[in-house]
Every structure is written in structure tokens, then in C-alpha cells.
Design a protein around this motif. Structure first.
Motif, PDB file in Angstrom:
ATOM      1  N   GLY A 123       1.113  -1.145  -0.380  1.00 37.20           N
ATOM      2  CA  GLY A 123       0.246  -0.151  -0.504  1.00 37.20           C
ATOM      3  C   GLY A 123       1.371   1.342   0.010  1.00 37.20           C
ATOM      4  N   HIS A 124       2.078   1.954   0.475  1.00 38.47           N
ATOM      5  CA  HIS A 124       3.105   1.821   0.414  1.00 38.47           C
ATOM      6  C   HIS A 124       4.034   2.500  -0.577  1.00 38.47           C
ATOM      7  N   SER A 167       3.588   3.703  -3.866  1.00 39.70           N
ATOM      8  CA  SER A 167       3.296   5.049  -4.116  1.00 39.70           C
ATOM      9  C   SER A 167       3.666   6.146  -3.299  1.00 39.70           C
ATOM     10  N   VAL A 168       4.406   5.705  -2.806  1.00 42.05           N
ATOM     11  CA  VAL A 168       4.664   6.916  -1.760  1.00 42.05           C
ATOM     12  C   VAL A 168       6.658   6.933  -2.009  1.00 42.05           C
ATOM     13  N   LEU A 188      -1.382   3.125  -9.512  1.00 38.74           N
ATOM     14  CA  LEU A 188      -1.747   2.580  -7.691  1.00 38.74           C
ATOM     15  C   LEU A 188      -2.848   3.722  -7.464  1.00 38.74           C
ATOM     16  N   GLN A 189      -3.962   3.165  -6.297  1.00 36.02           N
ATOM     17  CA  GLN A 189      -4.438   3.733  -5.642  1.00 36.02           C
ATOM     18  C   GLN A 189      -4.699   3.274  -4.459  1.00 36.02           C
ATOM     19  N   SER A 190      -4.859   3.751  -3.264  1.00 37.77           N
ATOM     20  CA  SER A 190      -4.297   2.773  -1.825  1.00 37.77           C
ATOM     21  C   SER A 190      -5.534   2.467  -1.089  1.00 37.77           C
ATOM     22  N   SER A 214      -6.995   5.921   1.474  1.00 40.78           N
ATOM     23  CA  SER A 214      -6.934   6.132   2.436  1.00 40.78           C
ATOM     24  C   SER A 214      -5.156   5.282   3.040  1.00 40.78           C
ATOM     25  N   TYR A 215      -4.657   5.872   4.214  1.00 37.91           N
ATOM     26  CA  TYR A 215      -3.552   4.811   4.769  1.00 37.91           C
ATOM     27  C   TYR A 215      -3.505   4.804   5.760  1.00 37.91           C
ATOM     28  N   ASP A 264      -2.025  10.986  -8.359  1.00 36.09           N
ATOM     29  CA  ASP A 264      -1.323  10.952  -6.730  1.00 36.09           C
ATOM     30  C   ASP A 264      -1.807  10.220  -6.353  1.00 36.09           C
ATOM     31  N   ASN A 265      -1.196   9.920  -5.140  1.00 36.33           N
ATOM     32  CA  ASN A 265      -1.845   8.754  -4.036  1.00 36.33           C
ATOM     33  C   ASN A 265      -0.791   9.171  -2.572  1.00 36.33           C
ATOM     34  N   LYS A 317       0.296   9.808   0.807  1.00 35.46           N
ATOM     35  CA  LYS A 317       0.248   9.829   2.271  1.00 35.46           C
ATOM     36  C   LYS A 317      -0.031  11.054   2.549  1.00 35.46           C
ATOM     37  N   ARG A 375      -8.563  16.762   0.955  1.00 38.27           N
ATOM     38  CA  ARG A 375      -8.794  15.728   2.789  1.00 38.27           C
ATOM     39  C   ARG A 375      -7.208  14.912   2.517  1.00 38.27           C
ATOM     40  N   THR A 388      -5.145  11.907   4.337  1.00 37.67           N
ATOM     41  CA  THR A 388      -5.767   9.804   3.516  1.00 37.67           C
ATOM     42  C   THR A 388      -5.154   9.334   4.418  1.00 37.67           C
ATOM     43  N   VAL A 389      -5.044  10.140   5.915  1.00 32.88           N
ATOM     44  CA  VAL A 389      -4.894   9.142   6.835  1.00 32.88           C
ATOM     45  C   VAL A 389      -5.419   9.313   8.354  1.00 32.88           C
ATOM     46  N   HIS A 433      -8.040  11.128   7.720  1.00 31.63           N
ATOM     47  CA  HIS A 433      -9.711  11.703   7.339  1.00 31.63           C
ATOM     48  C   HIS A 433      -9.864  12.597   7.158  1.00 31.63           C
TER      49      HIS A 433
END
Lengths: 416, 79
Positions: free
Chosen positions: A239-240, A242-243, A254-256, A303-304, B33-34, B36, B57, B59-60, B62
Motif C-alpha cells: 500500500g505504500h 506510491s509513497v 496505483l490507488q491505496s 486511505s492509508y 497521485d496517491n 499519504k 482531505r 488520507t491518514v 481523514h
């Protein structure tokens, strides 16, 4: 490596099991490695193991920002199967399943691999057509697959409700008998232990904060435990991803999303197999401890947070009770979430990147656990040789430019 | 659910799609884009007024920092 055998168990029982050694050394990072794996989950550890085992590259570091087995490896619902539709996916997942079949012996650890069979239910005519198509496609690829009538489903899993009056009646199911489950965190521990014994450094609490590059090729990584040099870096960060990839200015498709699961209180053995339903959306197995292991869908938003929304659980419970009225009074014990990296075609990316020496293994989305051995096998080949293995050549990052997508939304089982 | 998700906001359709290279088309169609952290995204009030809007928003956590209309530029930090 301290091998497990009947003799070693007996010997250690005499000393009260106090003499067992840790599974792996608590390694500190060296200044330079032949290859660095970012991400100490099942896929990353399997990659390190096969780099050492198949390619003789043992000067390898696995960098894990948390602890081994604490990410998605320890958060999934442990389902293993290979009944994917397309030739490319079928070949990759079937290679993985074949590795699973000998993996406890290869790693000298009991993975509790149980080929109890997985059934994927069909609830409407479109499901039926799609399922039978998939059964035939699987057979053409040498993957075991059967089509079950509702009565066949009932015979294989007696607690399921196949009455025609159900809101979403069971019209049949695909069955893969060789599919099943395994103990998920032991997979990570087993690979870590075996990789460590071949010389791989497993470095926990070590977060990568930058990817070093010179003239378009990777030279190392910056971490919370110092800079580490290497000409080959593999990113296996789920899930990370992309980061991490953004540290090398790589943008990915990708989307998480959070993906949830939960377990019930332990009950006596009652559920003999794994049941999955795309349409009402729930998947269920029973662990050897007796807990019902129940999977849900993803939250639609990015969301992460490693936690999911309550309405997803509500939906999943409704589907569970619809299929298994017998569980209406079972109490749920724990719920958790993991962050999955979802690709537009529901297929993974195991690929070279525009940065020379930097490789990606990601996009497994909601179904990466089953692929752990095969993923590590082909990614180790990709890192060692610089070119993809025939089994992962189609899963390149380029496919989003060429248009050669591998659409597995039907077989991926979790609606994206 | 009252609101439905529409993914990343401000992904503009290419002005002249016929002349876009395969690489740029892939960027438009698939690459996203994705982050954190702060994310600008589209939502629709699907069980209400059925109108689309944009949201800033985290993404951690919310946490929602701002909502604004489609076509409007994202609000600057602090606003």
C-alpha cells in the motif's frame, strides 16, 4: 539455521523449549549491499530468499519500517488459489500454487498449508456464464477447476443455504480443490528465517526516506538508520508503494485503499472449505483455532489509515448471514484493516522502471498473499538478471502505455 | 451510502486527444497521485442533491480541510 525435526523437538522439550534460537539475526545495516529490498512483508522476504537461493546473491538487505509480518502479510484472510482467467495470470498464480505445495518442506517450517478447496459462488446468470468460462479457461491452462451445481455446492459445503427463495440464490460455483489456506505470518517468518540463514540481513525499524540516483540509475537509499548503497533496489511496499516510488519521481497507476477482515469467536470445526462470493461480497474460511475468518471489500476512497469503515463490515455481515444462516448468533471478536495498492486492471506490476536498477513489485491489490512464493520467485529473477522472468514479462509498467492490460476484475474476487 | 467517491480531482481531459502520445494518454487515463497526506479528490452527493464537488482531505487522519466546486481552483493552505 536451527532445523525443525522430530529429534530437535524432543531434544528441546527436555530443556523446556528455552534453547530455541531466534529465527533471524537482528541485523544492523551495512554501508553497501548487492541488492536492497524495500519492504519486509511476505513478497519482499520471498524475493530476498530466492535471490539467495536461486541466483546466489546473498549480500542482500531487506528493509522494513515496522516489524516482520506486521503489514498485509499478517492482515489478510490467507486464501490461496490460482483460478484466474487470463493465461498470464493463470501461469503466474499457478506457479505460485505449485511452490506452496512444497513450501513447508523447502523452508523447513510448518506453514499449515491446507488444500481444503475454494469455491467461488455464482448468484445470477451473468455469474454463471462468467464462472463456467473461467473453469474452461483454467482447464485449458492446466489449472484444476470444476463447475458445481447448487446441490454440488451443498455437498461440498453443507452449511451453505442454497434455497431458491434466497434474495441472491446460489446457482452454482466454481471449485478449485487444490486451493486452500496457510498460516499467514508463518510464511513471513519462514521466508525470513530461511533467507537469514543464507546470509540476508533483515533490518527492522528501518524506514526508507529517499532513493539515491545518479545519471538515471539507482545508487542506494536513505533511511532512518543511515544511507545504504546498492546498484539494485526492489520496492515491495504494498500500500505504500506510491509513497516510495515518488521518492524516485515515478508516478504509478496505483490507488491505496483500506481492506478489512474480521474473525469470530472460536467455534467447533464446522466449515470445511473456503467460500467466496463476488456478488453478495463476502469470503469465509475457518482457522484451525476455530475462528471464522471473514473478508470484506475495500473502502472506495483512498486511505492509508489501516482501518476501514463500519458500513463495509455491516454489508459483509449481511452477506454472511444470507449465505450461512447458521452463523446468525456467532459473535465477532476482532476486526482490522490493511492498506492495499489497487491497479486499474486488478493485476500486479512486477517490472523494471525508468530508473535503471530500480524495480517494482506492487499492485497486488486485494489478493497478494496467495502469490507470495511466485511473486518472490519472479521478482528475484527480475532483480538478479535485470530482465523480467517469462512469467512476469506481461506484468510490466509499460502495459498502461501499450494498452495490453490484464483485466482480472472477475477473478480477483474483491470488488474494486 | 450518501456520498460516493470519484478519485483524484483536477485531472483534465487532454485538449486535443487525437494528438496526445501514448505516454501522455497513459498519464491521463491511468497514472494518479496517491499521497499519504493531503489529497484533492472528487465526491458526489449520490443519495442527496446528486451534485459533484471537490474535497481536500487527509488520507491518514481523514480530516476534511475544505470542499469546493468543480472547476474552482483548490483553496490555498490556511483557507
Amino acid at each position: 539455521m536451527q532445523r525443525f525435526s522430530l529429534l530437535s523437538l524432543l531434544q528441546n522439550s527436555l530443556s523446556g523449549h528455552t534453547d530455541w534460537k531466534p529465527f533471524w539475526r537482528d541485523a544492523a545495516p551495512k554501508p553497501r549491499y548487492d541488492a536492497i529490498i524495500i519492504g519486509g512483508g511476505g513478497h519482499g522476504l520471498a524475493t530476498a530468499y530466492y535471490l539467495a537461493k536461486n541466483h546466489g546473491i546473498t549480500n542482500v538487505a531487506v528493509l522494513e519500517k515496522g516489524w516482520i509480518g506486521g503489514g498485509n502479510t499478517g492482515r489478510n484472510t490467507t486464501i490461496i488459489r490460482s483460478n484466474y482467467l487470463w493465461n498470464e495470470s493463470g501461469a503466474l498464480y499457478e506457479h505460485s500454487l505449485k511452490l506452496w505445495e512444497g513450501l513447508s518442506d523447502a523452508l523447513n517450517i510448518n506453514l499449515m498449508f491446507s488444500q481444503r478447496g475454494v469455491i467461488n459462488l455464482a448468484h445470477n446468470q451473468a455469474d454463471v456464464r462468467e464462472s463456467i468460462r473461467r473453469v474452461e479457461a483454467n482447464r485449458l491452462n492446466g489449472i484444476d477447476a470444476e463447475w458445481l451445481t447448487p446441490e454440488g455446492v451443498k455437498a461440498f459445503c453443507p452449511i451453505i443455504d442454497i434455497s431458491r427463495s434466497a434474495r441472491y440464490p446460489v446457482l452454482g460455483a466454481t471449485l478449485q480443490r487444490r486451493a486452500g489456506t496457510a498460516r499467514h505470518d508463518t510464511v513471513a517468518w519462514g521466508y525470513a528465517r530461511a533467507a537469514d540463514s543464507l546470509g540476508v540481513d533483515i533490518i527492522q525499524n528501518c524506514e526508507v526516506t529517499g532513493i539515491l540516483r545518479e545519471n538515471g540509475r539507482v545508487t542506494g537509499v536513505r533511511t532512518t538508520r543511515g544511507t545504504i548503497q546498492s546498484d539494485k533496489v526492489g520496492v515491495v511496499a504494498a500500500g505504500h508503494t506510491s509513497v516510495v516510488a515518488s521518492m524516485a519521481d515515478i508516478r504509478l497507476p496505483l490507488q491505496s485503499h483500506p481492506l478489512q477482515a474480521l474473525v469470530s469467536e472460536p467455534i467447533k470445526p464446522i466449515h470445511p472449505c473456503v467460500v467466496m462470493s463476488n456478488t453478495v461480497h463476502v469470503y469465509l474460511s475457518q482457522s484451525d483455532k476455530g475462528e471464522l475468518v471473514i473478508g470484506a471489500g475495500i473502502d472506495s476512497f483512498n486511505s492509508y489509515s489501516q482501518r476501514g469503515s463500519f458500513h463495509v463490515i455491516e454489508h459483509q455481515m449481511a452477506a454472511l448471514i444470507e449465505l450461512f444462516p447458521i452463523f446468525s448468533r456467532v459473535r465477532m471478536l476482532r476486526t482490522w484493516g490493511g492498506i492495499v495498492d489497487v491497479c486499474p486492471d486488478a493485476s500486479p506490476i512486477v517490472s523494471k522502471t525508468p530508473v535503471k536498477g530500480l524495480f517494482l513489485n506492487c499492485g497486488w491489490g486485494t489478493g497478494g498473499f496467495k502469490a507470495t512464493p511466485g511473486s518472490g520467485w519472479v521478482f528475484a529473477h527480475t532483480i538478479a538478471t535485470g530482465e523480467p522472468h517469462p512469467l512476469n514479462a506481461a506484468f510490466s509498467l509499460d502495459r498502461f502505455t501499450s494498452g495490453a492490460l490484464i483485466d482480472e476484475h472477475g477473478a480477483a474476487a474483491v470488488a474494486h | 451510502m450518501e456520498f460516493s467517491y470519484g478519485g483524484q480531482a483536477h485531472v483534465a481531459y487532454p485538449k486535443d486527444p487525437q494528438s496526445v502520445s501514448d505516454e501522455d494518454w497513459a498519464q491521463y487515463l491511468f497514472m494518479r497521485d496517491n499521497p499519504k497526506g493531503l489529497f484533492l479528490e472528487r465526491w458526489v452527493h449520490s443519495q442527496g442533491c446528486r451534485r459533484w464537488f471537490n474535497m481536500a482531505r487527509h488520507t491518514v487522519t481523514h480530516e476534511i480541510f475544505a470542499t469546493y466546486k468543480p472547476g474552482e481552483p483548490p483553496p490555498k493552505a490556511g483557507q
